[in-house]
Design a protein around this motif. Structure first.
Motif, PDB file in Angstrom:
ATOM      1  N   MET A 221       0.846  -1.197   0.000  1.00 21.31           N
ATOM      2  CA  MET A 221       0.000   0.000   0.000  1.00 21.31           C
ATOM      3  C   MET A 221       0.874   1.237   0.000  1.00 21.31           C
ATOM      4  O   MET A 221       1.905   1.268   0.673  1.00 21.31           O
ATOM      5  N   VAL A 222       0.463   2.245  -0.751  1.00 22.29           N
ATOM      6  CA  VAL A 222       1.237   3.482  -0.796  1.00 22.29           C
ATOM      7  C   VAL A 222       0.461   4.625  -0.135  1.00 22.29           C
ATOM      8  O   VAL A 222       0.894   5.187   0.857  1.00 22.29           O
ATOM      9  N   ASP A 223      -0.717   4.938  -0.684  1.00 23.19           N
ATOM     10  CA  ASP A 223      -1.455   6.066  -0.098  1.00 23.19           C
ATOM     11  C   ASP A 223      -2.529   5.610   0.888  1.00 23.19           C
ATOM     12  O   ASP A 223      -2.885   6.341   1.797  1.00 23.19           O
ATOM     13  N   GLY A 224      -3.050   4.400   0.688  1.00 23.84           N
ATOM     14  CA  GLY A 224      -4.062   3.889   1.605  1.00 23.84           C
ATOM     15  C   GLY A 224      -5.424   4.522   1.434  1.00 23.84           C
ATOM     16  O   GLY A 224      -6.300   4.361   2.278  1.00 23.84           O
TER      17      GLY A 224
ATOM     18  N   GLY B 212      -7.089   4.660  -1.881  1.00 20.01           N
ATOM     19  CA  GLY B 212      -7.743   4.289  -3.137  1.00 20.01           C
ATOM     20  C   GLY B 212      -7.282   5.095  -4.335  1.00 20.01           C
ATOM     21  O   GLY B 212      -7.882   5.015  -5.405  1.00 20.01           O
ATOM     22  N   MET B 213      -6.219   5.883  -4.208  1.00 23.19           N
ATOM     23  CA  MET B 213      -5.785   6.757  -5.306  1.00 23.19           C
ATOM     24  C   MET B 213      -4.655   6.139  -6.142  1.00 23.19           C
ATOM     25  O   MET B 213      -4.580   6.383  -7.340  1.00 23.19           O
ATOM     26  N   CYS B 214      -3.765   5.386  -5.523  1.00 21.97           N
ATOM     27  CA  CYS B 214      -2.540   5.013  -6.242  1.00 21.97           C
ATOM     28  C   CYS B 214      -2.648   3.691  -6.997  1.00 21.97           C
ATOM     29  O   CYS B 214      -1.935   3.460  -7.962  1.00 21.97           O
ATOM     30  N   GLY B 215      -3.522   2.804  -6.564  1.00 20.52           N
ATOM     31  CA  GLY B 215      -3.720   1.536  -7.266  1.00 20.52           C
ATOM     32  C   GLY B 215      -2.698   0.459  -6.931  1.00 20.52           C
ATOM     33  O   GLY B 215      -2.742  -0.640  -7.481  1.00 20.52           O
ATOM     34  N   SER B 216      -1.788   0.731  -5.987  1.00 18.59           N
ATOM     35  CA  SER B 216      -0.742  -0.258  -5.716  1.00 18.59           C
ATOM     36  C   SER B 216      -1.270  -1.483  -4.967  1.00 18.59           C
ATOM     37  O   SER B 216      -0.613  -2.513  -4.928  1.00 18.59           O
ATOM     38  N   CYS B 217      -2.446  -1.370  -4.371  1.00 13.97           N
ATOM     39  CA  CYS B 217      -2.955  -2.467  -3.544  1.00 13.97           C
ATOM     40  C   CYS B 217      -4.026  -3.275  -4.286  1.00 13.97           C
ATOM     41  O   CYS B 217      -4.804  -3.974  -3.651  1.00 13.97           O
TER      42      CYS B 217
ATOM     43  N   CYS C  86      -7.061  -1.329   0.145  1.00 14.77           N
ATOM     44  CA  CYS C  86      -7.069  -0.271   1.164  1.00 14.77           C
ATOM     45  C   CYS C  86      -8.461   0.306   1.419  1.00 14.77           C
ATOM     46  O   CYS C  86      -8.747   0.714   2.535  1.00 14.77           O
TER      47      CYS C  86
HETATM   48 FE1  FES Z   1      -3.134   3.164  -2.985  1.00 12.27          FE
HETATM   49 FE2  FES Z   1      -4.805   1.284  -2.104  1.00 12.27          FE
HETATM   50  S1  FES Z   1      -2.894   1.867  -1.296  1.00 12.27           S
HETATM   51  S2  FES Z   1      -5.009   2.520  -3.862  1.00 12.27           S
END
Ligand code: FES
Length: 252
Positions: A219-222, A224-229, A241
């Motif tokens: 997780m990067v931003d937590g 829902g913006m970055c899409g890493s999760c 997240c």
């Molecule tokens: Fe970035 Fe879920 S941590 S979208």
């Protein structure tokens, strides 16, 4: 700034921070997580909430020092110290319905660090009237923690160690298979390494026991913006997240 009101070493690599964060403590629910940032320029660290106390206004997190940021938490922050950000609670709370008439049996499985987030769920299921079995696994008994706390809320606590140093020798999945065969649960919850959660899902699938896994994806931003999760659940892309971290383990 947020203050560490209590710091405790649980094992050589694992430690606990109880953090003064009244707003988070008031709204936290089992299954949710927080984002910690130590100072300006530091990376965000997603950590599952291991306990919360709205009366004391504190939230407890359990950390394993694996990377640079968690090593910094371990080596440079003492009880009483402050750090920059403690954002949360994030994610969807675990669904904990009241136990139906006639009762229900919930088995919660925690592996390694996953034992910490199992604790608030175990307590909440017990408080909601469910009969609880808790299965926890560690590589060795030296790495075990919170067995007394779990024992307070579990009707039946099964401790497994890989090396047989205490409790039952072997994997949590073997103990779970026995529980499923002998005392079929209505629900299983698995929190720990991905491979452990996947193995738990394969144990409960043939018996048709609904199983929830708490996905600890990157997780990067937590928010829902970055899409890493991103995870795929039932063929649909979801974000751990904001849509999770809990998902149907048989659909992931
Ligand atoms: Fe970035 Fe879920 S941590 S979208």
């Amino acid at each position: 700034m947020f203050r560490i009101v209590r710091r405790e070493a649980l094992t050589p690599a694992t430690f606990l921070w109880e953090v003064e964060a009244p707003d988070v403590a008031t709204s936290a629910q089992p299954g949710q997580f927080v984002m910690v940032r130590l100072h300006d320029g530091a990376e965000r660290i997603p950590l599952t909430i291991a306990d919360f106390d709205p009366v004391r206004g504190t939230v407890t997190i359990v950390v394993q020092s694996l990377g640079a940021s968690t090593a910094e938490m371990r080596d440079h922050y003492a009880e009483g110290d402050e750090f920059a950000d403690f954002v949360g609670p994030l994610g969807m709370p675990t669904e904990i319905p009241p136990a139906p008439e006639g009762g229900s049996h919930v088995v919660l499985v925690g592996g390694g660090l996953g034992v910490a987030p199992v604790f608030p769920q175990l307590r909440a299921f017990k408080q909601a009237g469910h009969r609880t079995t808790c299965v926890v696994g560690f590589r060795s008994i030296d790495l075990a923690f919170w067995l007394d706390r779990l024992g307070q809320w579990a009707d039946h606590l099964i401790v497994c160690t890989d090396d047989g140093s205490s409790g039952r020798a072997g994997l949590v999945t073997e103990a779970l298979a026995e529980v499923v065969a002998d005392d079929r649960p209505d629900l299983a919850v698995a929190i720990g390494p991905m491979v452990m959660m996947r193995a738990c899902a394969e144990v409960t699938r043939p018996a048709g026991v609904h199983t929830v896994a708490s996905l600890n994806t990157i997780m990067v931003d937590g928010t829902g913006m970055c899409g890493s999760c991103r995870v795929t659940v039932d063929g649909v892309t979801r974000f751990a997240c904001v849509d999770g971290p809990d998902f149907d383990a048989h659909a992931v």
